[in-house]
Design a protein around this motif. Structure first.
Motif, PDB file in Angstrom:
ATOM      1  N   PRO A  62      30.533  36.460  43.692  1.00  0.00           N
ATOM      2  CA  PRO A  62      31.879  35.906  43.459  1.00  0.00           C
ATOM      3  C   PRO A  62      31.853  34.691  42.537  1.00  0.00           C
ATOM      4  N   LEU A 121      31.631  44.085  43.288  1.00  0.00           N
ATOM      5  CA  LEU A 121      31.831  43.389  44.570  1.00  0.00           C
ATOM      6  C   LEU A 121      32.628  44.258  45.533  1.00  0.00           C
ATOM      7  N   LEU A 122      33.704  44.871  45.027  1.00  0.00           N
ATOM      8  CA  LEU A 122      34.544  45.699  45.898  1.00  0.00           C
ATOM      9  C   LEU A 122      33.786  46.929  46.384  1.00  0.00           C
ATOM     10  N   LEU A 179      31.786  45.762  49.259  1.00  0.00           N
ATOM     11  CA  LEU A 179      32.645  45.526  50.426  1.00  0.00           C
ATOM     12  C   LEU A 179      33.098  46.847  51.027  1.00  0.00           C
ATOM     13  N   THR A 233      33.914  32.346  47.837  1.00  0.00           N
ATOM     14  CA  THR A 233      33.554  31.666  46.600  1.00  0.00           C
ATOM     15  C   THR A 233      33.567  30.153  46.725  1.00  0.00           C
ATOM     16  N   ILE A 278      34.017  42.387  39.643  1.00  0.00           N
ATOM     17  CA  ILE A 278      34.823  42.549  40.856  1.00  0.00           C
ATOM     18  C   ILE A 278      34.709  43.975  41.374  1.00  0.00           C
ATOM     19  N   ILE A 334      42.830  45.508  38.349  1.00  0.00           N
ATOM     20  CA  ILE A 334      41.390  45.224  38.324  1.00  0.00           C
ATOM     21  C   ILE A 334      40.625  46.399  37.711  1.00  0.00           C
ATOM     22  N   GLY A 336      32.290  37.838  49.962  1.00  0.00           N
ATOM     23  CA  GLY A 336      33.337  37.592  48.976  1.00  0.00           C
ATOM     24  C   GLY A 336      33.735  36.139  48.853  1.00  0.00           C
ATOM     25  N   ALA A 387      34.242  39.963  34.095  1.00  0.00           N
ATOM     26  CA  ALA A 387      34.627  39.457  35.416  1.00  0.00           C
ATOM     27  C   ALA A 387      35.285  40.570  36.223  1.00  0.00           C
ATOM     28  N   SER A 388      36.177  41.329  35.577  1.00  0.00           N
ATOM     29  CA  SER A 388      36.833  42.436  36.294  1.00  0.00           C
ATOM     30  C   SER A 388      35.815  43.501  36.678  1.00  0.00           C
ATOM     31  N   LEU A 399      44.987  46.694  42.552  1.00  0.00           N
ATOM     32  CA  LEU A 399      43.822  47.559  42.330  1.00  0.00           C
ATOM     33  C   LEU A 399      43.839  48.139  40.917  1.00  0.00           C
ATOM     34  N   ILE A 436      31.664  35.762  39.004  1.00  0.00           N
ATOM     35  CA  ILE A 436      32.984  36.200  38.542  1.00  0.00           C
ATOM     36  C   ILE A 436      33.806  34.982  38.109  1.00  0.00           C
ATOM     37  N   TYR A 437      33.818  33.976  38.988  1.00  0.00           N
ATOM     38  CA  TYR A 437      34.578  32.769  38.670  1.00  0.00           C
ATOM     39  C   TYR A 437      34.071  32.142  37.371  1.00  0.00           C
TER      40      TYR A 437
END
Lengths: 448, 484, 265
Positions: free
Chosen positions: A401, A426-427, A430, A370, A423, A55, A368, A419-420, A52, A404-405
């Motif tokens: 996701p 995204l988190l 979630l 991918t 995330i 990120i 989430g 990208a981070s 955590l 991000i990739y």
């Protein structure tokens, strides 16, 4: 205690009050074993923390962005040589023309504030500014041709290296080795910041803008990815809720115990453990190659994720239905309700919290996921927002996701920051979903 | 009519049918609804179901089959294309040109008559299409334009036919079910039977999914083996795809990487996960459990892309700088160790929650028996609980292994792309899943062995994980039955 | 203090193995055992009887601190084994339980071989030095539990494969193998058929020659058959404690009489 209260004792073997050597050894072994357990838990917790922290520390800076605040003279001679303000004519002026105006404005601003930086070339000045800036100014002018001929204050993106310098990613040392940025530019950035012409602020456009090309990481945003993910989740929700509930009801309440039912059950438990990428292959072969649905479309992603999520929804839904005590069914059947009425009037309402919890967790997993999306072409570079529902389901889009990739695969380190940052977005989604699951479970929890 | 609109129209017809059915039933009962066999609501429900469901199913099937049928017809017009690859490319062009023409017509830049009058020589079609945002590679050939026109004609025809057929079917269902309403009509039984059929259909989707997976893997794998010898795929020790052909596509280096990484992951996850589960279920206080269990579940809820990025930006460089380089074992930040370690972290909650369930299934009476004999807690765990739970734990480890083998994003981002068979865990290696992604997202044409090999790899992956899952689920099920 | 009392009173009195004074047990807010005083004689069978839920099993589990494994359970008062307070901080419950063995209501053989079941206690306590010695302990324990004849040919077979009565005798053999000084039995026959019950009762009578035996039972006939002393519990109180013959034929407390004659319970 008096002696009378305790009758005489006749000891056999050692006293309990003095532990023997073997007991001490065994207790040491016990302590060691406990230590192993604590160590294991500590490893898991530390791994979670490092994950955590890593990120968050990489990603939070993506939400701030470096901007230049510049008065730009919108020269009529450049932007509208004919002077007619004809939209078609205005469109003919490309971003190159606007770029020149920005360079000129920046040069004037530097001169006006008396900044002198040693070894600063002309191209160094123009590369302070993002390639996106010209497009920003151009669309502002096309939206309001009356601006032409005036001088307007613009907030334009600085280039990614300058942005990195403001956030500490780029240093004088790294700039000396980097062909994309010179130490002189960094000195200039310092001077501009001192003058208040350059500064960082919260970057809404990271969340709302579409992706940008390799050369302009500072302009890349998550808008289309978030929209695409939302479209896919709508498809997954619309399909997997009714189908999952129907299948669970059938298997738990109606299905006879026979080989056919066994086949379905074995299928469901196996599908829950099939690698997600296999669902991607399925989507590619069936939905795209066979059924001819468009690549990169949220509808295909939604279908693939639905198939993947269904077993993961059915399993908890069945457990929730099973947990409804048989006495309730008996009571309903006893007053002459049909089996179907019993299910819909009594069993289903009581199983709803369990079903919803499973559904939300399943949706979270789908959000989430991918790997299967890579295979159905969601990696494509998309600049145009998909249309509204339902037609937009068939337009190309990205997904969180996958975006991000996508960014991790680009060379510029500025994309790693984004990208981070993505995330974190995204988190947050979630986290919100899991919080909703917990609320649902708490709110409707029932004990019998 | 667009599909969304069509669906709405059908649902509206069905809703009207619901009201009509209810009213008709009430009328049939002459005001005394007690005379009816079923409640009026059931009559309405039966009408609704018979109106909406067949029509909606028709639309779904139509949409699924239509592209294949149209492609078949259009292919006939592309007679000059001999090879399958070229045909696929040409079909792609046809789709793009047709989409461009559609958009031009929609924008009003082109009338239908003008489309019919288009010719390859007369206008610069490529430029025109470009203004509609459709990029076509090279000059548009006459054949392609004709095919595109035919494609558009058929698509529009099909859409119109589908609209008419679906609405007709809905109205037929409406009429049929309304006509059936009488006092004696068993609307409840009929509509319940209908709903039950829908339920059965829903649970069949799992079977159909498995069938779809097997069919798509099998068809394309057979296709692959017709282009590339199976013997080489299964026994060749090198993986070296070439664009121009002459590739060696042996599965062994990929299999080696997959198993090696999974082994490292399990080596990390199994002890940590198992010991945490033991500690949590046998030792931890309620407060500690209330804190640690959700934290471990957080690890389970994190998407694998996050683990992948963690491997890429944190673990990989760390292992390289502090282990691989000082020990002289390599300079790559993506390695078996990176991917294995991160995958191990991902698997901790998986192993621990499964083991937790399994350990809790061991009856308390066995613990009491052991404590009653004077065993310490650790002796009880090691000599009674773990042996009793062993089959279940083996099952859990097999499931974790299947997860590790099928994991994609962590290895894509952490393991590297080099197919090699080495024992040095700090070297980059690659896995089956990595190659499935890279072969299917590359630019090679679809019908080449270099692309199709992904399906053979997928088949291998599917069979492999399926066997693990079946054994594991069987073992776990037997274990649970033992204590139920 | 204890040494003094030992020398003073010597061996002429009855041998008291366990003495409990003013024992209180709380399960969370529930006061399960109130002020219980009991003496357990060595080489005798003491029966705890009473209606279900009266606390007799709870009290039994205090005697080898099995209640420690239940987090909400709290024990107060004093219980002395050979004069040592078993709730003393220095006492290791593990060592205590080696001296005070226990047999449970439901047979609970470990999912291991018959041999390993019996050898479990000797192994963890390190009672034997060689395999031959262990073999001997297993054999004598099984013989003492009257199971040897039935299982001597299949010692490697899983203990869970035996019949219910055999499983319970296996559990008794397992408890006997650690050579305890006291054997606690919590309704050992409740899950058994009459024939197996008779076998176990016979066994209890034989075990008396070596240990103090405490048996919890809901069957008054069983208590009358096997025990020398009987304690009657009711609602967490010890109502009456005395020689079995006296308790059954001439109860002092009206509640005991009501229970024995079947009016309560």
């Amino acid at each position: 205690m008096t002696d009378a209260a305790f009758p005489p004792a006749r000891p056999r073997g050692g006293s309990l009050l003095e532990p023997d050597a073997r007991t001490l050894r065994r207790n040491a072994a016990e302590a060691r074993f406990r230590l192993y357990g604590v160590t294991a838990i500590a490893i898991a917790m530390i791994a979670l923390m490092i994950l955590l922290i890593s990120i968050l520390s990489h990603g939070t800076s993506a939400f701030r962005q470096t901007f230049l605040h510049l008065p730009i003279a919108l020269d009529e001679a450049v932007l509208d040589p004919s002077g007619t303000r004809d939209p078609a004519a205005l469109r003919k002026v490309t971003t190159i023309g606007y770029g020149r105006l920005i360079d000129r404005a920046l040069g004037e601003a530097i001169a006006a504030s008396g900044i002198t930086v040693e070894g600063l070339g002309k191209s160094d000045i123009s590369r302070m500014v993002s390639r996106q800036a010209a497009a920003t100014v151009r669309s502002a002018v096309l939206a309001d041709p009356a601006l032409i001929g005036t001088t307007q204050e613009f907030r334009i993106l600085a280039s990614s290296r300058i942005d990195g310098y403001m956030k500490g990613r780029v240093t004088q040392d790294s700039a000396a080795r980097d062909s994309n940025v010179s130490p002189a530019q960094l000195h200039l950035a310092d001077a501009l910041r001192a003058q208040g012409l350059l500064g960082t602020s919260f970057n809404w456009r990271f969340i709302t803008d579409p992706d940008a090309s390799e050369l302009r990481p500072e302009a890349a945003g998550l808008g289309i990815a978030i929209l695409g993910s939302a479209y896919m989740m709508i498809v997954v929700l619309a399909l997997s809720l009714p189908i999952g509930v129907a299948a669970s009801i059938y298997l738990e309440e109606f299905a006879p115990r026979n080989r056919f039912t066994d086949l379905i059950e074995v299928n469901i438990s196996n599908l829950a453990a099939v690698p997600s990428i296999v669902f991607g292959i399925l989507g590619l072969a069936i939905f795209i190659n066979f059924a001819g649905l468009p690549q990169s479309a949220p509808v295909v992603g939604g279908l693939v994720l639905t198939l993947m999520t269904l077993p993961r929804i059915i399993i908890p839904a069945r457990a929730a239905i099973k947990a409804v005590p048989p006495s309730i069914r008996d009571a309903a059947l006893g007053v002459g309700a049909s089996k179907m009425q019993t299910v819909f009037h009594h069993v289903l309402p009581l199983a709803t919290p369990g079903i919803l919890t499973g559904l939300i967790i399943g949706l979270g997993q789908a959000l989430g996921e991918t790997a299967p999306l890579l295979l159905i072409g969601m990696v494509a570079f998309v600049r145009d927002y998909p249309e509204g529902l339902p037609g937009g389901l068939f337009d190309p889009a990205s997904a969180l996701p996958v975006q991000i990739y996508n960014w991790t695969q680009r060379a510029d380190p500025a994309f790693a920051e984004r990208a981070s940052g993505a995330i974190i977005v995204l988190l947050i989604f979630l986290l919100a979903m899991n919080a909703a699951a917990i609320v649902v479970r708490r709110r409707f929890e029932r004990r019998w | 009519m667009s599909i969304g609109l069509l669906v709405i129209v059908i649902v509206l017809i069905a809703a009207a049918g619901f009201l009509a059915g209810r009213a008709r039933a009430r009328r049939a009962s002459e005001g005394d609804t007690r005379a009816l066999h079923s409640l009026v609501g059931f009559h309405g429900q039966a009408v609704f179901l018979f109106t909406a469901v067949p029509a909606l199913l028709l639309i779904a099937v139509w949409l699924l089959v239509q592209p294949a049928v149209i492609a078949e017809r259009v292919t006939g017009l592309l007679a000059s294309e001999r090879s399958e690859g070229a045909l696929n490319l040409a079909l792609g062009d046809v789709h793009r040109v047709a989409a461009g023409l559609d958009r031009l017509v929609a924008q009003g830049d082109l009338s239908e008559a003008a489309v019919a009058g288009l010719s390859v020589e007369g206008t610069d079609l490529r430029r025109t299409l470009g203004t509609a945002g459709v990029a076509v590679a090279g000059r548009v050939r006459g054949e392609v334009l004709t095919a595109a026109r035919e494609y558009r004609r058929l698509t529009h025809l099909s859409a119109r036919a589908m609209t008419i057929a679906a609405i007709a079917l809905a109205l037929a269902g409406l009429g049929f079910s309304l006509a059936r309403i009488t006092v004696e009509f068993r609307a409840r039984n009929v509509s319940e039977r209908f709903v039950l059929m829908l339920f059965i259909g829903s649970s069949l989707i799992a079977v159909m999914t498995t069938f779809g997976i097997v069919a798509s893997l099998l068809v394309e794998s057979i296709h692959f083996f017709s282009l590339y010898p199976a013997r080489d795929f299964f026994f060749n020790l090198t993986w070296n795809p070439q664009f121009g052909g002459g590739s060696s596509l042996g599965i062994w280096p990929l299999l080696w990487g997959t198993l090696y990484i999974s082994f490292v992951a399990l080596l990390f996850a199994v002890p940590v996960g198992l010991l945490s589960a033991v500690y949590l279920s046998e030792y931890a206080t309620r407060r500690m459990r209330a804190f640690v269990k959700p934290a471990i579940e957080v690890l389970a809820g994190i998407p694998t892309i996050v683990y992948g990025l963690f491997a890429l930006v944190t673990v990989g460089p760390f292992l390289r700088d502090f282990f691989a380089q000082p020990m002289g074992l390599g300079t790559s930040s993506s390695s078996v160790m990176t991917a294995g370690l991160v995958m191990g972290i991902m698997l901790i909650p998986f192993v621990s929650s499964l083991s937790d369930d399994i350990i809790n299934a061991v009856p308390q009476s066995l613990r009491d028996g052991s404590y009653g004999l004077g065993a310490t807690q650790s002796e009880t765990v090691k000599q009674v609980i773990l042996p009793a739970a062993l089959p279940g734990i083996v099952g859990a480890i097999l499931l974790a292994a299947s997860r590790a083998i099928g994991e994609t994003m962590i290895v894509v981002m952490g393991a590297g792309a080099a197919a090699r068979m080495s024992v040095n865990p700090f070297e980059a290696m690659t896995t089956i899943t990595v190659k499935i992604v890279s072969q299917l997202t590359g630019d090679t044409e679809f019908a080449s062995p270099e692309t199709l090999v992904a399906f053979a790899l997928g088949m291998a992956l599917f069979v492999f994980t399926l066997m693990l899952n079946i054994v594991a689920l069987y073992v776990v099920r037997r274990y649970r039955e033992q204590y139920e | 203090m204890n040494d003094m009392s030992r020398t003073e009173t010597g061996v002429n009195l009855t041998d008291i193995k366990i003495a409990a004074r003013k024992v209180q047990v709380h399960y969370g807010a529930n006061h399960a055992i109130k002020d219980v005083d009991v003496d357990i004689n060595d080489r005798m069978v003491t029966a705890f009887i009473g209606p279900s839920g009266c606390g007799k099993s709870t009290f039994l589990r205090c005697l080898n601190r099995m209640n420690d494994t239940i987090p909400v359970c709290r024990v107060e008062g004093e219980i002395r084994l050979d004069g040592d307070d078993i709730y003393d901080r220095r006492v290791d419950p593990v060592q205590l339980r080696a001296k005070v063995g226990m047999v449970f209501q439901k047979p609970n053989p470990f999912p291991k071989s018959i041999y390993d079941n019996v050898a479990y206690g000797p192994r963890i306590h390190g009672l034997t030095r060689s395999r031959a010695e262990l073999d001997e302990v297993v054999e004598t324990s099984l013989r003492r539990a009257a199971l040897w004849g039935e299982v001597k040919d299949r010692l490697a077979a899983p203990g869970t494969g035996l019949s219910g009565g055999q499983q319970q005798r296996l559990c008794i053999a397992r408890a006997v193998a650690t050579s305890p000084e006291v054997l606690l039995m919590d309704e050992p026959c409740s899950a058994l058929d009459p024939i197996a019950t008779a076998q176990v009762e016979e066994l209890i009578d034989e075990l008396r020659s070596r240990f103090a035996v405490v048996i919890v039972t809901h069957s008054m006939q069983q208590a009358a058959r096997v025990s020398q002393n009987t304690a009657f519990f009711h609602l967490g109180n010890l109502v009456e404690f005395g020689e079995t013959s006296q308790v059954f034929t001439n109860p002092k407390d009206p509640r005991t009489e009501s229970y024995i004659t079947g009016r309560i319970g």
